[in-house]
Write an enzyme that holds these catalytic residues in place. Structure first.
Site, PDB file in Angstrom:
ATOM      1  N   CYS A  32       0.826  -1.203   0.000  1.00 16.59           N
ATOM      2  CA  CYS A  32       0.000   0.000   0.000  1.00 16.59           C
ATOM      3  C   CYS A  32       0.865   1.260   0.000  1.00 16.59           C
ATOM      4  O   CYS A  32       1.723   1.445   0.857  1.00 16.59           O
ATOM      5  CB  CYS A  32      -0.921  -0.013   1.216  1.00 16.59           C
ATOM      6  SG  CYS A  32      -1.890   1.489   1.359  1.00 16.59           S
ATOM      7  N   CYS A  35       0.335   3.302   3.385  1.00 24.38           N
ATOM      8  CA  CYS A  35       0.778   2.821   4.694  1.00 24.38           C
ATOM      9  C   CYS A  35       2.153   3.438   4.996  1.00 24.38           C
ATOM     10  O   CYS A  35       2.897   3.780   4.069  1.00 24.38           O
ATOM     11  CB  CYS A  35       0.868   1.292   4.703  1.00 24.38           C
ATOM     12  SG  CYS A  35      -0.717   0.465   5.010  1.00 24.38           S
ATOM     13  N   HIS A  87      -4.257   0.784   7.867  1.00 25.03           N
ATOM     14  CA  HIS A  87      -4.792   0.419   6.550  1.00 25.03           C
ATOM     15  C   HIS A  87      -6.273   0.022   6.621  1.00 25.03           C
ATOM     16  O   HIS A  87      -7.026   0.234   5.671  1.00 25.03           O
ATOM     17  CB  HIS A  87      -3.967  -0.740   5.975  1.00 25.03           C
ATOM     18  CG  HIS A  87      -4.297  -1.063   4.560  1.00 25.03           C
ATOM     19  ND1 HIS A  87      -3.815  -0.339   3.491  1.00 25.03           N
ATOM     20  CD2 HIS A  87      -5.085  -2.039   4.019  1.00 25.03           C
ATOM     21  CE1 HIS A  87      -4.278  -0.858   2.363  1.00 25.03           C
ATOM     22  NE2 HIS A  87      -5.048  -1.886   2.652  1.00 25.03           N
ATOM     23  N   ASN A 127     -14.298   8.753  -2.018  1.00 22.86           N
ATOM     24  CA  ASN A 127     -14.949   7.586  -2.593  1.00 22.86           C
ATOM     25  C   ASN A 127     -14.581   6.414  -1.707  1.00 22.86           C
ATOM     26  O   ASN A 127     -13.416   6.038  -1.643  1.00 22.86           O
ATOM     27  CB  ASN A 127     -14.471   7.336  -4.024  1.00 22.86           C
ATOM     28  CG  ASN A 127     -14.951   8.429  -4.963  1.00 22.86           C
ATOM     29  OD1 ASN A 127     -16.130   8.783  -4.955  1.00 22.86           O
ATOM     30  ND2 ASN A 127     -14.050   8.970  -5.758  1.00 22.86           N
ATOM     31  N   HIS A 138      -6.907   1.826   1.619  1.00 29.79           N
ATOM     32  CA  HIS A 138      -6.453   2.652   2.750  1.00 29.79           C
ATOM     33  C   HIS A 138      -7.351   3.886   2.927  1.00 29.79           C
ATOM     34  O   HIS A 138      -7.674   4.541   1.949  1.00 29.79           O
ATOM     35  CB  HIS A 138      -4.998   3.084   2.492  1.00 29.79           C
ATOM     36  CG  HIS A 138      -4.302   3.550   3.713  1.00 29.79           C
ATOM     37  ND1 HIS A 138      -3.282   2.858   4.316  1.00 29.79           N
ATOM     38  CD2 HIS A 138      -4.493   4.653   4.477  1.00 29.79           C
ATOM     39  CE1 HIS A 138      -2.870   3.514   5.382  1.00 29.79           C
ATOM     40  NE2 HIS A 138      -3.591   4.609   5.500  1.00 29.79           N
ATOM     41  N   HIS A 140      -8.786   7.175   2.893  1.00 23.43           N
ATOM     42  CA  HIS A 140      -8.317   8.449   2.341  1.00 23.43           C
ATOM     43  C   HIS A 140      -9.413   9.134   1.555  1.00 23.43           C
ATOM     44  O   HIS A 140     -10.407   8.512   1.188  1.00 23.43           O
ATOM     45  CB  HIS A 140      -7.108   8.221   1.419  1.00 23.43           C
ATOM     46  CG  HIS A 140      -7.453   7.584   0.099  1.00 23.43           C
ATOM     47  ND1 HIS A 140      -7.792   6.250  -0.019  1.00 23.43           N
ATOM     48  CD2 HIS A 140      -7.535   8.103  -1.149  1.00 23.43           C
ATOM     49  CE1 HIS A 140      -8.050   5.977  -1.294  1.00 23.43           C
ATOM     50  NE2 HIS A 140      -7.909   7.093  -2.001  1.00 23.43           N
ATOM     51  N   GLN A 142      -9.948  12.864  -1.187  1.00 24.46           N
ATOM     52  CA  GLN A 142      -9.243  13.703  -2.155  1.00 24.46           C
ATOM     53  C   GLN A 142      -9.751  15.136  -2.094  1.00 24.46           C
ATOM     54  O   GLN A 142     -10.829  15.399  -1.549  1.00 24.46           O
ATOM     55  CB  GLN A 142      -9.450  13.170  -3.574  1.00 24.46           C
ATOM     56  CG  GLN A 142      -8.907  11.776  -3.789  1.00 24.46           C
ATOM     57  CD  GLN A 142      -9.077  11.340  -5.238  1.00 24.46           C
ATOM     58  OE1 GLN A 142      -8.484  11.913  -6.139  1.00 24.46           O
ATOM     59  NE2 GLN A 142      -9.896  10.334  -5.458  1.00 24.46           N
TER      60      GLN A 142
END
Ligand SMILES: [Zn+2]
Ligand SMILES: [Zn+2]
Ligand SMILES: [Zn+2]
Length: 293
Positions: A32, A35, A87, A127, A138, A140, A142
């Site tokens: 990842c 990570c 994660h 998303n 993971h 997150h 945007q």
């Protein structure tokens, strides 16, 4: 190849053409990038924002966006926001105190990007889950810094200027799902999404940056509560799209792409072709289910 904005003269809208993004790697699980030690996160972190390696909008000098010219370089900004080093975490599992740090980072990056002359509007979004298009599991989100105010928030602002603020006039009543202080989560009267939610404060505040500390804490609590209800509703990590609309009366949209536990809701020809979405779940029924979850 850098991204480009092209004017669709038939639809009257800018379209971002980002051919370079097709080169994005599908990284194998266990390798990842987000990570600690991964390519995007070499050092330990708590929350973190950085420029997107595969940006829809790249930094650059502001350009005149003229429909008569028809095209322009997509100069703006694109960042990734990591919510946590773990994660397997989610906004729900992080809990309110850690989600508060994510909110602070959202506010800070929004203000920083708006300082750039090439950025006219900042959209913070997430998303969650492969059904929503997330390519990395993971936790997150945007941020896009648009070189223009995009049509959806522009339309909301136009309507508020013409008719007054719809959110100040909102009484969710039986569509209310939960509340934390000044913030309410409810299913919109005309929800375009099955189990769609709208989170808004009952104060007419325009942006995350203008939210005081108490209000940010309340938003953190409400996000954990509301998104947790989606997960519990079908006893599965429920995918969603989440986006924040600053500008007039700050609010958060949550739109799940599924209409049942494992059933995708397609936005297909009848809907794309007409611009009229069809929601198979009655908002009052969705709200009752979410209250019980
Ligand atoms: Zn990871
Ligand atoms: Zn308002
Ligand atoms: Zn909105």
């Amino acid at each position: 190849m850098s991204s480009e904005l092209r004017w669709d003269a038939l639809a009257g809208a800018w379209v971002a053409i980002a051919g370079a993004r097709q080169g994005r790697p599908n990284l194998p699980e266990g390798d990842c990038a987000f990570c600690v030690g991964g390519i995007e996160a070499p050092e330990a972190y708590d929350v973190k924002a950085f420029a997107n390696r595969w940006p829809m909008f790249a930094p650059g000098n502001p350009v005149e966006l003229d429909p008569a010219v028809g095209h322009a370089p997509a100069h703006g900004a694109a960042e990734v926001v990591l919510y946590a080093p773990e994660h397997e975490a989610s906004l729900v599992s992080l809990g309110p105190a850690r989600v508060r740090r994510v909110i602070d980072l959202w506010a800070e990056r929004t203000q920083a990007l708006l300082q750039r002359p090439e950025v006219a509007y900042v959209l913070v979004f997430e998303n969650r889950g492969a059904d929503s298009g997330a390519t990395i599991a993971h936790p997150h989100g945007q941020i896009y810094g648009f070189p223009f105010v995009p049509p959806v928030p522009a339309r909301e602002a136009e309507l508020a200027a013409r008719d007054g603020c719809a959110l100040c006039a909102e009484d969710p009543d039986e569509r209310l799902v939960s509340q934390r202080g000044a913030w309410r989560a409810y299913v919109p009267y005309a929800s375009a999404f099955p189990y769609g939610l709208l989170l808004a404060p009952d104060e007419h505040v325009a942006s995350l940056g203008e939210l005081g500390s108490d209000r940010r804490d309340e938003l953190a609590e409400l996000l954990v509560d509301a998104l947790g209800r989606l997960d519990r509703l079908f006893d599965t990590p429920f995918p969603y799209m989440l986006w924040i609309h600053p500008g007039v009366h700050l609010h958060v949209h949550v739109g799940p792409p599924r209409r049942a536990a494992h059933t995708l809701r397609y936005v297909a020809a009848g809907e794309v072709g007409s611009g009229t979405l069809m929601n198979p779940v009655v908002p009052e029924v969705a709200a009752a289910a979410l209250r019980d979850a």
